[in-house]
Scaffold this motif. Structure first.
Motif, mmCIF file in Angstrom:
data_model
loop_
_atom_site.group_PDB
_atom_site.id
_atom_site.type_symbol
_atom_site.label_atom_id
_atom_site.label_comp_id
_atom_site.label_asym_id
_atom_site.label_seq_id
_atom_site.Cartn_x
_atom_site.Cartn_y
_atom_site.Cartn_z
ATOM 1 N N SER A 220 0.905 -1.253 0.076
ATOM 2 C CA SER A 220 0.039 -0.050 -0.168
ATOM 3 C C SER A 220 0.839 1.194 0.065
ATOM 4 O O SER A 220 2.023 1.338 0.480
ATOM 5 C CB SER A 220 -0.817 0.076 1.537
ATOM 6 O OG SER A 220 -0.085 -0.119 2.462
ATOM 7 N N THR A 222 1.644 5.017 1.062
ATOM 8 C CA THR A 222 1.748 6.107 2.351
ATOM 9 C C THR A 222 1.710 7.581 1.484
ATOM 10 O O THR A 222 2.240 7.852 0.702
ATOM 11 C CB THR A 222 3.059 5.840 3.509
ATOM 12 O OG1 THR A 222 3.937 6.213 2.885
ATOM 13 C CG2 THR A 222 2.888 4.258 3.689
ATOM 14 N N HIS A 242 -3.272 -1.562 14.480
ATOM 15 C CA HIS A 242 -2.849 -0.290 14.548
ATOM 16 C C HIS A 242 -1.303 0.075 14.820
ATOM 17 O O HIS A 242 -0.628 -0.468 15.322
ATOM 18 C CB HIS A 242 -3.431 0.092 15.811
ATOM 19 C CG HIS A 242 -4.958 0.209 16.131
ATOM 20 N ND1 HIS A 242 -5.465 -0.679 16.431
ATOM 21 C CD2 HIS A 242 -5.911 1.180 15.436
ATOM 22 C CE1 HIS A 242 -6.802 -0.602 16.311
ATOM 23 N NE2 HIS A 242 -7.161 0.765 15.880
ATOM 24 N N THR A 263 -2.169 3.875 10.633
ATOM 25 C CA THR A 263 -3.084 3.145 10.055
ATOM 26 C C THR A 263 -3.853 2.209 11.243
ATOM 27 O O THR A 263 -3.416 2.426 12.286
ATOM 28 C CB THR A 263 -2.209 1.906 9.127
ATOM 29 O OG1 THR A 263 -3.188 1.045 8.719
ATOM 30 C CG2 THR A 263 -1.410 1.238 9.924
ATOM 31 N N ASP A 265 -6.051 -0.185 9.943
ATOM 32 C CA ASP A 265 -6.452 -1.549 9.116
ATOM 33 C C ASP A 265 -5.290 -2.472 8.701
ATOM 34 O O ASP A 265 -5.372 -3.057 7.784
ATOM 35 C CB ASP A 265 -7.216 -1.150 8.141
ATOM 36 C CG ASP A 265 -6.857 -0.235 7.092
ATOM 37 O OD1 ASP A 265 -5.452 -0.053 7.131
ATOM 38 O OD2 ASP A 265 -7.416 0.317 6.218
ATOM 39 N N GLY A 267 -2.229 -1.658 7.915
ATOM 40 C CA GLY A 267 -1.669 -1.038 6.861
ATOM 41 C C GLY A 267 -2.253 -1.090 5.487
ATOM 42 O O GLY A 267 -1.619 -0.994 4.504
ATOM 43 N N ARG A 268 -3.271 -1.341 5.330
ATOM 44 C CA ARG A 268 -4.133 -1.280 3.991
ATOM 45 C C ARG A 268 -4.286 0.074 3.180
ATOM 46 O O ARG A 268 -4.194 0.334 2.402
ATOM 47 C CB ARG A 268 -5.216 -2.051 4.069
ATOM 48 C CG ARG A 268 -5.360 -3.629 3.950
ATOM 49 C CD ARG A 268 -6.783 -4.149 3.676
ATOM 50 N NE ARG A 268 -7.497 -4.213 4.981
ATOM 51 C CZ ARG A 268 -7.545 -4.889 6.135
ATOM 52 N NH1 ARG A 268 -6.705 -6.016 5.947
ATOM 53 N NH2 ARG A 268 -8.246 -4.696 7.148
ATOM 54 N N THR A 269 -4.473 0.780 4.307
ATOM 55 C CA THR A 269 -4.537 2.259 4.198
ATOM 56 C C THR A 269 -3.965 3.036 5.122
ATOM 57 O O THR A 269 -3.639 2.791 6.338
ATOM 58 C CB THR A 269 -6.122 2.841 4.298
ATOM 59 O OG1 THR A 269 -6.636 2.605 5.404
ATOM 60 C CG2 THR A 269 -6.783 2.251 3.108
ATOM 61 N N TRP A 270 -3.152 4.213 4.801
ATOM 62 C CA TRP A 270 -2.398 5.121 5.715
ATOM 63 C C TRP A 270 -2.868 6.624 5.677
ATOM 64 O O TRP A 270 -3.379 7.048 4.467
ATOM 65 C CB TRP A 270 -1.081 5.135 5.296
ATOM 66 C CG TRP A 270 -0.518 3.710 5.437
ATOM 67 C CD1 TRP A 270 -0.485 2.881 4.440
ATOM 68 C CD2 TRP A 270 0.295 3.232 6.656
ATOM 69 N NE1 TRP A 270 0.205 1.670 5.155
ATOM 70 C CE2 TRP A 270 0.597 2.022 6.298
ATOM 71 C CE3 TRP A 270 0.513 3.904 7.856
ATOM 72 C CZ2 TRP A 270 1.242 1.184 7.237
ATOM 73 C CZ3 TRP A 270 1.253 3.069 9.027
ATOM 74 C CH2 TRP A 270 1.630 1.727 8.568
ATOM 75 N N ARG A 271 -2.993 7.353 6.649
ATOM 76 C CA ARG A 271 -3.539 8.729 6.750
ATOM 77 C C ARG A 271 -2.587 9.659 7.569
ATOM 78 O O ARG A 271 -1.859 9.164 8.300
ATOM 79 C CB ARG A 271 -4.760 8.753 7.363
ATOM 80 C CG ARG A 271 -4.881 8.669 8.885
ATOM 81 C CD ARG A 271 -6.448 8.497 9.432
ATOM 82 N NE ARG A 271 -6.323 8.248 10.731
ATOM 83 C CZ ARG A 271 -6.179 7.321 11.415
ATOM 84 N NH1 ARG A 271 -5.766 6.140 10.729
ATOM 85 N NH2 ARG A 271 -6.320 7.335 12.734
#
Length: 340
Positions: A220, A222, A242, A263, A265, A267-271
């Motif tokens: 994924s 970042t 987390h 993250t 989830d 590491g599937r999505t990062w913010r």
């Protein structure tokens, strides 16, 4: 009930922001008597810690940093030992980095009195960056991509032997993509099966995740900057869902760009959080619900899982590691410190 209340109070104290009357964290320097740069660090307890670095240097303390013993593998004076994973005061594994045969793994079972070389890379295109263990037996060692895919070695006997994970389990690497051997934290684990490796150098800074002990990996993007000198330098997961990624640009360490991503989830999505440390950071560790970050420009802590950060030290460190509530940091010039 009284025990439960005490435990709850402790957890709240670790996670709560520091108020005006509270003391912020502070590093207590522990003189080592050497000038090596220690990018490898493994905290075992408040009394036991290992550091590794340049000129084949490995130091170990068993008295909280009051004294240090030089215990490095003989004949490694020309090597950079960038990562160390210690299981206790006697058992540890160290990784030397570099192209070709400079990438090696050594293991000791007697506190560094004797070492055995258990792996030596023979591929001129490989360059190993980091080690991480799920438990005292199962671990992984990560190399930069070879023939367009990251390379990982696996051990099932505590680092006494290694075998390559099949390349078919990895997504293709981006042109120029690689890991950063800056703190021994470009590879991390959480729980019995989850592992993550951090990248930079390509078009985007990415994180690869394995949920089956390192056999298969997904990837994924970042929001961290990426260039030959920028990307994700360290990962830390509080649990398999987390985690936090941190980094920046070591060639421009004061660049204000986002150096942290979160993250929830696996590491599937990062913010990007609303607030983050100012500049490049290379090391990251959880202390209960609090995060600690270090880099050449200073140290920061976040009491709320990475959403807000406060600087508490301006000294230079490369890596940070915690064992329970006991945290250590290491860096250039032989600098090692323990958190008060």
């Amino acid at each position: 009930m009284r025990v439960v209340l005490l435990v709850c109070a402790l957890l709240v104290s670790l996670a709560a922001p520091a108020s005006a009357g509270e003391h912020r964290p502070a590093w207590d320097l522990k003189p080592t008597g050497v000038t090596a740069q220690f990018r490898g660090l493994s905290a075992v307890s408040a009394r036991v810690a290992w550091v590794s670095g340049t000129q084949g240097t490995v130091l170990r303390t068993t008295d909280g940093g009051a004294t240090w013993k030089s215990v490095g593998p003989p004949g490694t004076e020309t090597l950079q030992l960038r990562d160390v994973e210690a299981f206790d005061a006697d058992h540890a594994v160290v990784l030397s980095i570099g192209p070709g045969t400079d990438s090696r793994v050594y293991r000791t079972d007697d506190g560094g009195t004797h070492w055995r070389q258990t792996f030596q890379n023979t591929d001129a295109a490989a360059f190993y960056d980091c080690l991480a263990f799920f438990d005292p037996w199962r671990g992984l060692a990560m190399s930069d991509p070879v023939d367009g895919r990251f390379r990982v070695q696996a051990t099932f006997d505590g680092g006494r032997s290694w075998r390559q994970v099949p390349d078919s389990g990895f997504p293709p690497a981006l042109p120029g993509e690689a890991g950063f051997a800056a703190s021994g934290q470009c590879l991390t684990t959480s729980g019995p099966f989850d592992a993550w490796l951090a990248t930079g150098g390509g078009a985007t800074a990415r994180v690869l995740h394995s949920g089956d002990g390192g056999r298969h990996w997904s990837v994924s993007d970042t929001p961290l900057p990426s260039s030959p000198s920028a990307g994700v330098f360290a990962l830390a997961f509080r649990n398999p869902r987390h985690g936090v990624a941190i980094g920046g640009d070591f060639a421009n360490p004061t660049a204000p760009g986002p150096a942290v991503a979160l993250t929830g989830d696996a590491g599937r999505t990062w913010r990007t959080p609303a607030q983050y440390p100012a500049g490049y950071r290379s090391g990251l560790a959880w202390r209960g619900g609090t995060l600690l970050a270090v880099g050449p420009g200073g140290s920061d802590y976040s009491p709320d899982g990475g959403r807000h950060w406060t600087s508490f030290d301006t000294g230079s460190f490369d890596s940070v590691d915690c064992a329970g509530a006991s945290c250590w940091a290491s860096g250039a010039g032989g600098r090692v410190a323990r958190l008060r």
